[in-house]
Motif scaffolding. Sequence first.
Motif, PDB file in Angstrom:
ATOM      1  N   PRO A  21       0.864  -1.113  -0.018  1.00  0.00           N
ATOM      2  CA  PRO A  21       0.016   0.028   0.125  1.00  0.00           C
ATOM      3  C   PRO A  21       0.828   1.217   0.045  1.00  0.00           C
ATOM      4  CG  PRO A  21      -0.886  -1.508   1.572  1.00  0.00           C
ATOM      5  CD  PRO A  21       0.335  -2.090   0.904  1.00  0.00           C
ATOM      6  N   VAL A  22       2.157   1.261   0.378  1.00  0.00           N
ATOM      7  CA  VAL A  22       3.072   2.357   0.762  1.00  0.00           C
ATOM      8  C   VAL A  22       3.107   2.760  -0.819  1.00  0.00           C
ATOM      9  CG1 VAL A  22       5.302   1.030   0.278  1.00  0.00           C
ATOM     10  CG2 VAL A  22       5.073   3.390   1.653  1.00  0.00           C
ATOM     11  N   GLY A  23       3.042   2.179  -1.900  1.00  0.00           N
ATOM     12  CA  GLY A  23       3.461   2.516  -3.300  1.00  0.00           C
ATOM     13  C   GLY A  23       2.266   3.143  -3.633  1.00  0.00           C
ATOM     14  N   VAL A  24       1.092   3.736  -3.183  1.00  0.00           N
ATOM     15  CA  VAL A  24       0.100   4.420  -3.526  1.00  0.00           C
ATOM     16  C   VAL A  24      -0.104   5.674  -2.700  1.00  0.00           C
ATOM     17  CG1 VAL A  24      -2.428   4.666  -4.263  1.00  0.00           C
ATOM     18  CG2 VAL A  24      -1.127   2.727  -4.635  1.00  0.00           C
ATOM     19  N   GLY A  25       0.310   6.664  -3.081  1.00  0.00           N
ATOM     20  CA  GLY A  25       0.319   7.986  -2.167  1.00  0.00           C
ATOM     21  C   GLY A  25      -0.853   8.867  -2.334  1.00  0.00           C
ATOM     22  N   THR A  26      -1.408   9.585  -1.356  1.00  0.00           N
ATOM     23  CA  THR A  26      -2.455  10.763  -1.525  1.00  0.00           C
ATOM     24  C   THR A  26      -1.986  12.008  -1.191  1.00  0.00           C
ATOM     25  OG1 THR A  26      -3.325  10.418   0.850  1.00  0.00           O
ATOM     26  CG2 THR A  26      -4.271   8.866  -1.016  1.00  0.00           C
ATOM     27  N   PHE A  27      -2.625  13.071  -2.069  1.00  0.00           N
ATOM     28  CA  PHE A  27      -2.263  14.545  -1.688  1.00  0.00           C
ATOM     29  C   PHE A  27      -3.671  15.011  -1.381  1.00  0.00           C
ATOM     30  CE2 PHE A  27      -1.807  18.868  -2.486  1.00  0.00           C
ATOM     31  CZ  PHE A  27      -0.901  19.324  -1.608  1.00  0.00           C
ATOM     32  N   ILE A  28      -3.951  15.728  -0.265  1.00  0.00           N
ATOM     33  CA  ILE A  28      -5.186  16.633  -0.553  1.00  0.00           C
ATOM     34  C   ILE A  28      -4.851  18.168  -0.453  1.00  0.00           C
ATOM     35  CG2 ILE A  28      -5.392  16.572   1.927  1.00  0.00           C
ATOM     36  CD1 ILE A  28      -8.710  16.491   1.408  1.00  0.00           C
ATOM     37  N   GLY A  29      -5.254  18.961  -1.374  1.00  0.00           N
ATOM     38  CA  GLY A  29      -5.128  20.416  -1.026  1.00  0.00           C
ATOM     39  C   GLY A  29      -6.518  21.105  -0.790  1.00  0.00           C
ATOM     40  N   GLY A  30      -6.533  22.325  -1.082  1.00  0.00           N
ATOM     41  CA  GLY A  30      -7.807  23.012  -0.476  1.00  0.00           C
ATOM     42  C   GLY A  30      -9.003  22.534  -1.423  1.00  0.00           C
ATOM     43  N   GLY A  31      -8.898  22.174  -2.687  1.00  0.00           N
ATOM     44  CA  GLY A  31     -10.136  21.778  -3.469  1.00  0.00           C
ATOM     45  C   GLY A  31     -10.546  20.310  -2.748  1.00  0.00           C
ATOM     46  N   GLY A  32     -10.108  19.654  -2.026  1.00  0.00           N
ATOM     47  CA  GLY A  32     -10.526  18.284  -1.349  1.00  0.00           C
ATOM     48  C   GLY A  32     -10.897  18.783   0.141  1.00  0.00           C
ATOM     49  N   PHE A  33     -10.077  19.571   0.765  1.00  0.00           N
ATOM     50  CA  PHE A  33     -10.682  20.029   2.156  1.00  0.00           C
ATOM     51  C   PHE A  33     -11.885  20.657   2.108  1.00  0.00           C
ATOM     52  CE2 PHE A  33      -6.086  19.950   3.663  1.00  0.00           C
ATOM     53  CZ  PHE A  33      -6.266  18.930   4.647  1.00  0.00           C
ATOM     54  N   LEU A  34     -12.441  21.480   0.895  1.00  0.00           N
ATOM     55  CA  LEU A  34     -13.648  22.393   1.119  1.00  0.00           C
ATOM     56  C   LEU A  34     -14.622  21.578   0.332  1.00  0.00           C
ATOM     57  CD1 LEU A  34     -11.426  25.409   0.494  1.00  0.00           C
ATOM     58  CD2 LEU A  34     -12.641  25.000   2.663  1.00  0.00           C
ATOM     59  N   ASP A  35     -14.449  20.401   0.263  1.00  0.00           N
ATOM     60  CA  ASP A  35     -15.450  19.529  -0.435  1.00  0.00           C
ATOM     61  C   ASP A  35     -15.745  18.395   0.664  1.00  0.00           C
ATOM     62  OD1 ASP A  35     -16.922  17.471  -1.980  1.00  0.00           O
ATOM     63  OD2 ASP A  35     -15.961  18.160  -3.686  1.00  0.00           O
ATOM     64  N   ALA A  36     -17.079  18.185   1.168  1.00  0.00           N
ATOM     65  CA  ALA A  36     -17.236  17.270   2.098  1.00  0.00           C
ATOM     66  C   ALA A  36     -17.184  15.966   1.235  1.00  0.00           C
ATOM     67  CB  ALA A  36     -18.721  17.311   2.498  1.00  0.00           C
ATOM     68  N   SER A  37     -17.585  15.605   0.511  1.00  0.00           N
ATOM     69  CA  SER A  37     -17.600  14.547  -0.425  1.00  0.00           C
ATOM     70  C   SER A  37     -16.092  14.156  -0.449  1.00  0.00           C
ATOM     71  CB  SER A  37     -18.273  14.486  -1.766  1.00  0.00           C
ATOM     72  OG  SER A  37     -17.908  13.461  -2.707  1.00  0.00           O
ATOM     73  N   GLY A  38     -15.157  15.117  -1.177  1.00  0.00           N
ATOM     74  CA  GLY A  38     -13.858  14.859  -1.168  1.00  0.00           C
ATOM     75  C   GLY A  38     -13.194  14.591  -0.080  1.00  0.00           C
ATOM     76  N   PHE A  39     -13.325  15.303   0.897  1.00  0.00           N
ATOM     77  CA  PHE A  39     -12.532  14.958   2.090  1.00  0.00           C
ATOM     78  C   PHE A  39     -12.911  13.659   2.794  1.00  0.00           C
ATOM     79  CE2 PHE A  39     -11.786  15.164   6.785  1.00  0.00           C
ATOM     80  CZ  PHE A  39     -10.324  15.450   6.636  1.00  0.00           C
ATOM     81  N   TYR A  40     -14.241  13.282   2.767  1.00  0.00           N
ATOM     82  CA  TYR A  40     -14.481  11.837   3.334  1.00  0.00           C
ATOM     83  C   TYR A  40     -13.850  10.865   2.523  1.00  0.00           C
ATOM     84  CZ  TYR A  40     -16.493   8.061   5.725  1.00  0.00           C
ATOM     85  OH  TYR A  40     -16.668   6.638   6.391  1.00  0.00           O
ATOM     86  N   SER A  41     -14.143  11.053   0.964  1.00  0.00           N
ATOM     87  CA  SER A  41     -13.284   9.899   0.098  1.00  0.00           C
ATOM     88  C   SER A  41     -12.002   9.876   0.344  1.00  0.00           C
ATOM     89  CB  SER A  41     -13.783  10.651  -1.289  1.00  0.00           C
ATOM     90  OG  SER A  41     -15.166  10.505  -1.793  1.00  0.00           O
ATOM     91  N   LEU A  42     -11.187  10.890   0.472  1.00  0.00           N
ATOM     92  CA  LEU A  42      -9.878  10.787   0.897  1.00  0.00           C
ATOM     93  C   LEU A  42      -9.668   9.782   2.072  1.00  0.00           C
ATOM     94  CD1 LEU A  42      -6.838  11.886   0.305  1.00  0.00           C
ATOM     95  CD2 LEU A  42      -7.228  13.233   2.323  1.00  0.00           C
ATOM     96  N   LEU A  43     -10.240  10.067   3.128  1.00  0.00           N
ATOM     97  CA  LEU A  43     -10.357   9.257   4.262  1.00  0.00           C
ATOM     98  C   LEU A  43     -10.611   7.734   4.022  1.00  0.00           C
ATOM     99  CD1 LEU A  43     -11.871  11.569   7.079  1.00  0.00           C
ATOM    100  CD2 LEU A  43      -9.353  11.436   6.353  1.00  0.00           C
TER     101      LEU A  43
END
Length: 675
Positions: free
Chosen positions: A97-119
């Motif tokens: 799993p370490v081979g797949v990274g994630t990054f979240i910026g403001g466009g994800g933090f400020l979208d409830a769907s985006g933020f929970y999807s990242l989690l």
Amino acid sequence: MTIVEKKSFCRICGSGCGIVVTLDGEQALKVRADEEHPVSRGYTCPKGRAIATDHHRDERLERPMIRVDGELVATTWDHLLDDLAPKLKRIIATTGPVGVGTFIGGGGFLDASGFYSLLAFGKTIGTPSSYSDMTIDSVSKALAGELFAGISGLEPRADLSKTKMVIFIGTNPVISHTRTIQMHAPTAAMRDMRAHGAELWTIDPRKCETAMRSDGFIQPRPGLDYAVLGYAIRELLIDGADRDYIADHAQGADKLAAAVDRFTLDYTSKVAGVEAETLQAFVAAIRKAGRLSIETGTGVTMQRAGNVTGWLALALMAVTGSLDREGGSWVNPGRIMRKDKADFPAAPEDGWNRPGPKSRPELRGTHGDFPCAAIPDEIAAGNLRAMMVWGGNLEVCLPETARSYAALQDLEVLGVFDVRGNRTVDIATHVMPTKGQLERADMSFVTDTSFPLLVTQYTPALIAPLGDRKAFWWILGELGKRMEIDFFPGFDHAAGTDDSFLAYVLGLFGHDFAELKEKRLLVEEPVIGWVQKFVDEKLGGWRLAPRLLAEQLAGLETRESAHDADKLILIPRRQKYHENSKLIDLRDPPQVMMNSVDAVKRGFAEGALIRVSTVSGKVERPLKIDDTLRPGVINIPHGWSDEMNVNNLTSTTREVDPITGMLLFSGLEVSVEAA
């Protein structure tokens, strides 16, 4: 078409101001402030008013795209996801799993769907390779809270209706409301505070717009804010601290006194470059006020002493009996998350730090993230083979721009969720256009801890999505189906809607979506005292002198004595019409800003092309004379791309913070010459 007006709330930043959008069918014409909104009360900033124009900008993304023979071509969602899913599965199977990274910026933090999807994505695949803009601009806040109070991300807010003093350090809420006090209608809020007798002070190397509206102003050398706080704490521990409160609710007062002992009046005046009379007036104002609140921003968190300054800000509030107390500051537990009602463990004495990634073990992760500085090395080492980017422009975010950008192009998968093209989209392997803020039902989720009250708000979608844009939850649900992973147990994404997904998320936290949807805005008064209760019970009182931070403060003494008045120091700035890389407006172009004293000394005229250099790189921009800056300081705004990217001056390896792994984005020593 019939012209209509619909209410919503702005998601340019975390302030969430109420807005009214004028629509002509599916065309957004104009945005104005909602005068009936009980929190923002008829205010919105120029960035919020630009939402309609921004929605229809030429570089918007409307179709999924996939890279074929080096070129991005439009495709279908089925084709993109059928290609992406097996590649991610193969990387997880071979690298882990370490081979797949994630990054979240403001466009994800400020979208409830985006933020929970990242989690959900990160937790379900089990990747430790989590990155965010926290280690770009604000991780010291998380650290200071962990070590001082056992709570990561402790961000006190002023008790606006009762506090007698607010101190702004490295933040300019008149221009930038987010990541600080969340002052909707900031000048009006400042007037309201003065009306009940509050004094406002600003500490900043620039006499910014907030400083111009303050009662007191301190203009230290860049990165020496902590010395001013150290002096104030030293004086108050001699005469003026709330000793009964310290005895009942704190520990380590003697260690704190020892840590700030060197900050005498003469020493502080000399190293910070501030007149002794100004420092004395500052302490006199604190003694008069009794209780106070301190607001710190990216001017603090992006520089070398960010951890130390954040700690001393908390310590000053604690020794005056102001921290999490009426008339001082309070901590918003979030109306959805309600941390005040949750039972969670306190961070240990040295915080929740974890080992860094394989290629950079010295970069200790914090707040659940690996430091972004590790990304190019992790890619080069083959540990990181895919990145999924939630609403962020990595090209603008990462340090040592050229090297980091080249590394991103070596990834096997660079999947980008976004609403518009940018330099990161340009090199993506899979481009997934997401719904813009006018196109989705949404609620304040992670940002509800930012409000000056306990607030949750909801908005329906106002217009249909452009082209074939999809919600984060739908994209991830379809991706999971192809990866044979259920990212949202109990939620049927195939039959889902934005509303049903928001109901699903709220249900996980024990809240009723129907009430929020009906009322659109749920507001409660601040909850004061819950953090103090947590600290008393779990820690035995505020940790006034955390070991790691006291050691960092002691280590800064050498730099204080080695100050060179002829060196130029770079600091960042927020711009009125420009929001990081999310909202670009050329009415406010990036320039090198410098005091006239420094310009004359170097023979520079207004408008001249100036080259700013470090050992890592250079930036060339026109010069603007700005006497709001103190001599010895130059100013270049962040958030601009390509050759205008100030991160060309930064490094992924030099002067790494030993606790958080964050690198310097402010307080850099630079050289300048005519280009």
